[in-house]
Design an enzyme around this catalytic site. Structure first.
Site, PDB file in Angstrom:
ATOM      1  N   GLY A   1      34.177  42.559  50.465  1.00 36.32           N
ATOM      2  CA  GLY A   1      34.329  42.759  49.018  1.00 36.32           C
ATOM      3  C   GLY A   1      33.457  41.809  48.220  1.00 36.32           C
ATOM      4  O   GLY A   1      33.263  41.980  47.008  1.00 36.32           O
TER       5      GLY A   1
ATOM      6  N   ASN B   1      42.972  40.187  33.283  1.00 32.53           N
ATOM      7  CA  ASN B   1      41.499  40.161  33.257  1.00 32.53           C
ATOM      8  C   ASN B   1      40.888  41.493  32.856  1.00 32.53           C
ATOM      9  O   ASN B   1      39.667  41.594  32.749  1.00 32.53           O
ATOM     10  CB  ASN B   1      40.941  39.735  34.626  1.00 32.53           C
ATOM     11  CG  ASN B   1      41.567  38.457  35.151  1.00 32.53           C
ATOM     12  OD1 ASN B   1      42.273  38.469  36.150  1.00 32.53           O
ATOM     13  ND2 ASN B   1      41.348  37.363  34.454  1.00 32.53           N
TER      14      ASN B   1
ATOM     15  N   ARG C   1      37.086  44.518  56.271  1.00 37.47           N
ATOM     16  CA  ARG C   1      37.309  43.604  57.387  1.00 37.47           C
ATOM     17  C   ARG C   1      38.334  42.526  57.037  1.00 37.47           C
ATOM     18  O   ARG C   1      38.571  41.609  57.820  1.00 37.47           O
ATOM     19  CB  ARG C   1      35.981  42.959  57.795  1.00 37.47           C
ATOM     20  CG  ARG C   1      34.951  43.984  58.272  1.00 37.47           C
ATOM     21  CD  ARG C   1      33.556  43.398  58.420  1.00 37.47           C
ATOM     22  NE  ARG C   1      32.585  44.466  58.667  1.00 37.47           N
ATOM     23  CZ  ARG C   1      31.263  44.318  58.521  1.00 37.47           C
ATOM     24  NH1 ARG C   1      30.762  43.153  58.147  1.00 37.47           N
ATOM     25  NH2 ARG C   1      30.455  45.330  58.743  1.00 37.47           N
TER      26      ARG C   1
ATOM     27  N   ARG D   1      40.278  35.691  25.692  1.00 37.86           N
ATOM     28  CA  ARG D   1      39.653  34.971  26.816  1.00 37.86           C
ATOM     29  C   ARG D   1      38.556  35.804  27.455  1.00 37.86           C
ATOM     30  O   ARG D   1      37.501  35.268  27.845  1.00 37.86           O
ATOM     31  CB  ARG D   1      40.723  34.593  27.841  1.00 37.86           C
ATOM     32  CG  ARG D   1      41.633  33.504  27.317  1.00 37.86           C
ATOM     33  CD  ARG D   1      42.875  33.323  28.139  1.00 37.86           C
ATOM     34  NE  ARG D   1      43.735  32.313  27.520  1.00 37.86           N
ATOM     35  CZ  ARG D   1      45.040  32.208  27.746  1.00 37.86           C
ATOM     36  NH1 ARG D   1      45.644  33.041  28.574  1.00 37.86           N
ATOM     37  NH2 ARG D   1      45.734  31.282  27.130  1.00 37.86           N
TER      38      ARG D   1
ATOM     39  N   CYS E   1      33.086  46.774  50.743  1.00 35.95           N
ATOM     40  CA  CYS E   1      32.137  46.374  51.789  1.00 35.95           C
ATOM     41  C   CYS E   1      32.942  45.650  52.866  1.00 35.95           C
ATOM     42  O   CYS E   1      34.156  45.833  52.938  1.00 35.95           O
ATOM     43  CB  CYS E   1      30.991  45.538  51.212  1.00 35.95           C
ATOM     44  SG  CYS E   1      31.466  44.009  50.385  1.00 35.95           S
TER      45      CYS E   1
ATOM     46  N   ARG F   1      46.201  37.514  23.883  1.00 36.41           N
ATOM     47  CA  ARG F   1      45.452  36.287  24.205  1.00 36.41           C
ATOM     48  C   ARG F   1      44.469  36.530  25.351  1.00 36.41           C
ATOM     49  O   ARG F   1      43.439  35.858  25.446  1.00 36.41           O
ATOM     50  CB  ARG F   1      46.408  35.143  24.541  1.00 36.41           C
ATOM     51  CG  ARG F   1      47.158  35.303  25.857  1.00 36.41           C
ATOM     52  CD  ARG F   1      48.196  34.192  26.046  1.00 36.41           C
ATOM     53  NE  ARG F   1      48.809  34.207  27.364  1.00 36.41           N
ATOM     54  CZ  ARG F   1      49.766  35.046  27.744  1.00 36.41           C
ATOM     55  NH1 ARG F   1      50.220  35.965  26.902  1.00 36.41           N
ATOM     56  NH2 ARG F   1      50.284  34.988  28.960  1.00 36.41           N
ATOM     57  N   HIS F   2      44.786  37.492  26.192  1.00 41.53           N
ATOM     58  CA  HIS F   2      43.890  37.768  27.329  1.00 41.53           C
ATOM     59  C   HIS F   2      42.585  38.403  26.856  1.00 41.53           C
ATOM     60  O   HIS F   2      41.527  38.163  27.431  1.00 41.53           O
ATOM     61  CB  HIS F   2      44.593  38.658  28.353  1.00 41.53           C
ATOM     62  CG  HIS F   2      45.850  38.047  28.879  1.00 41.53           C
ATOM     63  ND1 HIS F   2      45.854  36.875  29.588  1.00 41.53           N
ATOM     64  CD2 HIS F   2      47.152  38.420  28.748  1.00 41.53           C
ATOM     65  CE1 HIS F   2      47.102  36.545  29.894  1.00 41.53           C
ATOM     66  NE2 HIS F   2      47.913  37.475  29.396  1.00 41.53           N
TER      67      HIS F   2
ATOM     68  N   ASP G   1      29.487  50.258  51.362  1.00 41.60           N
ATOM     69  CA  ASP G   1      28.359  50.202  52.289  1.00 41.60           C
ATOM     70  C   ASP G   1      28.906  50.623  53.647  1.00 41.60           C
ATOM     71  O   ASP G   1      30.039  51.136  53.725  1.00 41.60           O
ATOM     72  CB  ASP G   1      27.687  48.811  52.289  1.00 41.60           C
ATOM     73  CG  ASP G   1      28.559  47.734  52.925  1.00 41.60           C
ATOM     74  OD1 ASP G   1      29.733  48.033  53.263  1.00 41.60           O
ATOM     75  OD2 ASP G   1      28.079  46.602  53.078  1.00 41.60           O
TER      76      ASP G   1
HETATM   77  C1  RB5 Z   1      27.684  44.013  56.135  1.00 40.79           C
HETATM   78  O1  RB5 Z   1      27.636  43.569  57.455  1.00 40.79           O
HETATM   79  C2  RB5 Z   1      28.378  42.987  55.248  1.00 40.79           C
HETATM   80  O2  RB5 Z   1      27.562  41.877  55.084  1.00 40.79           O
HETATM   81  C3  RB5 Z   1      28.742  43.608  53.929  1.00 40.79           C
HETATM   82  O3  RB5 Z   1      29.549  44.719  54.138  1.00 40.79           O
HETATM   83  C4  RB5 Z   1      29.520  42.740  52.947  1.00 40.79           C
HETATM   84  O4  RB5 Z   1      30.626  42.152  53.563  1.00 40.79           O
HETATM   85  C5  RB5 Z   1      28.759  41.816  52.124  1.00 40.79           C
HETATM   86  O5  RB5 Z   1      29.282  41.139  51.258  1.00 40.79           O
END
Ligand code: RB5
Length: 148
Positions: free
Chosen positions: A73, A104, A114, A141, A70, A137-138, A11
């Protein structure tokens, strides 16, 4: 590398890191399908998560993995993990990336622009793409995740 191609999307909160990772993948000659967005204008992460998930499910049998970015994440992983067959892992270090693949069998890596800097994100991506699932085994699961 254990994958033939990578589907990537973000995003606005992950747009800068997406550009960095697309460059990294291209430099490593890994085929990249960038599903957007094309600019850093505000947008909705579920739209891009769903677009990428559908592509990963379509191409997974041919060795495709996904990357969703994002701000944290988290929104990407919450959206992606609603889809049967998707195992999306938010990773903030290389150990988590290695375990997400080895134990996994994660088919989607979620990153927060961020949260992790570009250098760490590249390192996480490299580990994610080069670690094989251990099976055994994974696998048993993992089968239980979607069992009733
Ligand atoms: C956008 O501001 C922010 O909410 C989005 O990038 C994300 O972190 C959401 O999970």
């Amino acid at each position: 590398m254990n994958c033939a191609s990578v589907v990537i999307a973000s995003d606005h909160g992950g747009f800068g890191l997406k550009k960095t990772l697309v460059g990294r993948l291209a430099a490593r000659r890994i085929e990249v399908l960038d599903l957007g967005p094309d600019c850093a204008e505000t947008c909705d992460y579920p739209v891009f998560a769903k677009r990428a998930v559908r592509k990963v499910l379509e191409l997974e049998a041919r060795g495709c993995l996904g990357v969703l970015i994002c701000g944290t994440g988290l929104g990407m992983s919450m959206t992606a993990n609603r889809f049967p067959g998707i195992r999306a892992a938010v990773c903030v270090n290389e150990y988590m990336a290695r375990m997400a693949r080895a134990h996994n069998n994660a088919n989607l890596l979620c990153l927060g622009e961020r949260v992790v800097g570009p250098g760490l994100a590249v390192a996480i991506l490299d580990v994610f793409l080069s670690t094989a699932f251990e099976g055994g085994r994974h696998q048993a699961r993992i089968n239980l995740i979607e069992a009733d």
